[in-house]
Design an enzyme around this catalytic site. Structure first.
Site, PDB file in Angstrom:
ATOM      1  N   SER A  38      -0.317  -0.810   1.084  1.00  0.00           N
ATOM      2  CA  SER A  38      -1.083  -0.987  -0.150  1.00  0.00           C
ATOM      3  C   SER A  38      -2.097  -2.112   0.024  1.00  0.00           C
ATOM      4  CB  SER A  38      -0.104  -1.324  -1.279  1.00  0.00           C
ATOM      5  OG  SER A  38      -0.815  -1.610  -2.452  1.00  0.00           O
ATOM      6  N   ALA A  39      -3.367  -1.820  -0.306  1.00  0.00           N
ATOM      7  CA  ALA A  39      -4.448  -2.766  -0.002  1.00  0.00           C
ATOM      8  C   ALA A  39      -4.337  -4.093  -0.749  1.00  0.00           C
ATOM      9  CB  ALA A  39      -5.794  -2.112  -0.328  1.00  0.00           C
ATOM     10  N   HIS A  40      -3.872  -4.056  -2.009  1.00  0.00           N
ATOM     11  CA  HIS A  40      -3.918  -5.307  -2.782  1.00  0.00           C
ATOM     12  C   HIS A  40      -2.909  -6.345  -2.304  1.00  0.00           C
ATOM     13  CE1 HIS A  40      -0.431  -4.980  -5.702  1.00  0.00           C
ATOM     14  NE2 HIS A  40      -0.509  -3.714  -5.339  1.00  0.00           N
ATOM     15  N   CYS A  43      13.194 -10.128 -17.794  1.00  0.00           N
ATOM     16  CA  CYS A  43      13.698 -10.318 -19.145  1.00  0.00           C
ATOM     17  C   CYS A  43      13.204  -9.165 -20.011  1.00  0.00           C
ATOM     18  CB  CYS A  43      13.123 -11.623 -19.676  1.00  0.00           C
ATOM     19  SG  CYS A  43      14.084 -12.304 -20.981  1.00  0.00           S
TER      20      CYS A  43
HETATM   21  N1  PLP Z   1       6.714  -1.307  -2.138  1.00  0.00           N
HETATM   22  C1  PLP Z   1       6.868  -2.640  -2.100  1.00  0.00           C
HETATM   23  C2  PLP Z   1       7.809  -3.244  -1.121  1.00  0.00           C
HETATM   24  C3  PLP Z   1       6.135  -3.457  -2.970  1.00  0.00           C
HETATM   25  O1  PLP Z   1       6.302  -4.781  -2.932  1.00  0.00           O
HETATM   26  C4  PLP Z   1       5.249  -2.843  -3.882  1.00  0.00           C
HETATM   27  C5  PLP Z   1       4.497  -3.665  -4.850  1.00  0.00           C
HETATM   28  O2  PLP Z   1       4.965  -4.668  -5.336  1.00  0.00           O
HETATM   29  C6  PLP Z   1       5.118  -1.448  -3.866  1.00  0.00           C
HETATM   30  C7  PLP Z   1       5.871  -0.712  -2.989  1.00  0.00           C
HETATM   31  C8  PLP Z   1       4.181  -0.745  -4.802  1.00  0.00           C
HETATM   32  O3  PLP Z   1       2.856  -0.873  -4.339  1.00  0.00           O
HETATM   33  P1  PLP Z   1       1.606  -0.660  -5.322  1.00  0.00           P
HETATM   34  O4  PLP Z   1       1.538  -1.862  -6.197  1.00  0.00           O
HETATM   35  O5  PLP Z   1       0.428  -0.556  -4.410  1.00  0.00           O
HETATM   36  O6  PLP Z   1       1.839   0.599  -6.061  1.00  0.00           O
END
Ligand code: PLP
Length: 374
Positions: A198-200, A323
């Site tokens: 995931s890019a972000h 929470c």
């Molecule tokens: N998998 C893991 C281990 C993550 O930390 C995250 C995001 O927090 C994701 C999947 C989901 O990615 P996205 O936010 O790009 O949908």
């Protein structure tokens, strides 16, 4: 004061990546799938981005499929593998500390008649390969174990797990969302058949990611529609975000050692400062962990309260619990690591990134000290 120490949640968009995105939004906005000459440049940009990203993880360009992010990549890998065999009541094996994108994909498949096996982890958050070996059976179609955990940072023995899967002819997927751009990720060395990113999480834009699918692996499309992404993931290509992701990833990979060392140094400084200031704590996770990801439990303190105190001081971190309106829910990851409920409730996650400084570390420790004093 504004200190961002939640880089496992998301990261700041890289300025060069942002600049690289602009032309594809403003001037070169043609649909890459059209055949007129206006589409030539976006088409070339799409191919170049695919090649760049593939090279960053030692894959081939045709093995990279763009998605809307980690969640979609995980959904696709798991659901399409299970759906292809639905009439055989397929079994999915995963671990207890996966992200909800994986766990809830498995749960959705369970509702359709699949069986799901959840592998336990030890107190450090590591899957025991012998457990996988023992749980695989004829019906098992897909095994999904994450490369690095998002709450405690533990890195799994992916190569060993993938080898076990392959010895029984099973497909192995890894969620590498927290790892890509932060630690070396080489799909050939890991041996995974599919890998989510995931890019972000690596200074790219939000809402874009990719799924690596090993050449020759048959995977049903998850998003049906037009013929984009080699007819395996429909939808008009998001050229700007794809280009931004490629630039951000390449930049992070080129500076990987430098960034890792910087973040590791900050992490060590943070741990030393906690000791020096006599702040009693327990660290969760394993020695073999993502650089900069620090999960800490403070006995007798409430993680939510620390989170709010730090937030008021301008410091962004995470807790180990969520929470809802009526009760505090302890994270499934901390539960799986066998943390007591009170220790889990007193847990916070600090995730340092390449933009953090030693001043940030000192300020966070000073803020934590205040939580103990008052
Ligand atoms: N998998 C893991 C281990 C993550 O930390 C995250 C995001 O927090 C994701 C999947 C989901 O990615 P996205 O936010 O790009 O949908």
């Amino acid at each position: 004061m504004k200190i961002y120490a939640d880089n496992a949640a998301t990261t700041k968009l890289d300025a060069e990546a942002f600049e690289a995105m602009k032309p594809w939004l403003l001037d070169e906005y043609a649909n890459a799938s059209q055949s007129y000459s206006f589409s030539r440049k976006p088409k070339v940009a799409l191919n170049q981005a695919r090649e760049l990203i593939a090279a960053c993880i030692n894959a081939e360009s045709q093995e990279i499929f763009f998605t809307s992010g980690g969640t979609e990549s995980d959904n696709w890998a798991i659901k399409s593998s299970a759906l292809a065999n639905l009439n055989e009541r397929p079994n999915i094996i995963t671990s207890a500390i996966e992200h909800k994108a994986v766990l809830n994909s498995c749960a959705a498949m369970k509702n359709l008649g699949c069986s799901v096996t959840i592998l336990p982890v030890d107190n450090f958050g590591t899957v025991n390969p012998a457990d996988l070996q023992e749980k695989i059976f004829l019906q098992t179609k897909i095994i999904s174990v994450m490369l690095a955990n998002n709450e405690v940072g533990t890195i799994q023995p992916i190569k060993t797990l993938a080898d076990i899967a392959h010895a029984s002819g099973k497909i192995f997927h890894t969620d590498a969302v927290q790892a890509v751009g932060h630690i070396p990720v080489d799909v050939k060395l890991l041996g995974a058949d599919m890998l989510s990113a995931s890019a972000h999480k690596f200074n790219g834009p939000k809402g874009i990611g990719f799924l690596y699918v090993r050449d020759g692996l048959k995977l049903l499309p998850y998003i049906d529609g037009g013929g984009q992404e080699f007819s395996r993931r429909a939808g008009t290509e998001n050229i700007a975000s794809i280009v931004g992701m490629a630039v951000a990833l390449k930049k992070n990979i080129d500076a990987l050692d430098k960034n890792r060392e910087h973040v590791k140094n900050l992490e060590q400084l943070f741990m030393r400062e906690l000791e020096r200031n006599h702040i009693p704590h327990t660290r969760n996770g394993s020695e073999h962990s993502l650089p900069g990801l620090i999960s800490l439990s403070f006995d007798g303190l409430d993680g939510e309260a620390i989170f709010h105190r730090l937030d008021l001081m301008g410091i962004s971190i995470s807790t180990g619990s969520a929470c809802d309106s009526k009760k505090i829910q302890v994270s499934h990851v901390l539960k799986a690591l066998h943390l007591s409920e009170s220790r889990a409730k007193g847990t916070i996650r600090i995730s340092l990134g390449k933009d953090n400084t030693s001043e940030d570390v000192h300020a966070i420790v000073a803020a934590l000290k205040k939580c103990f004093r008052d």
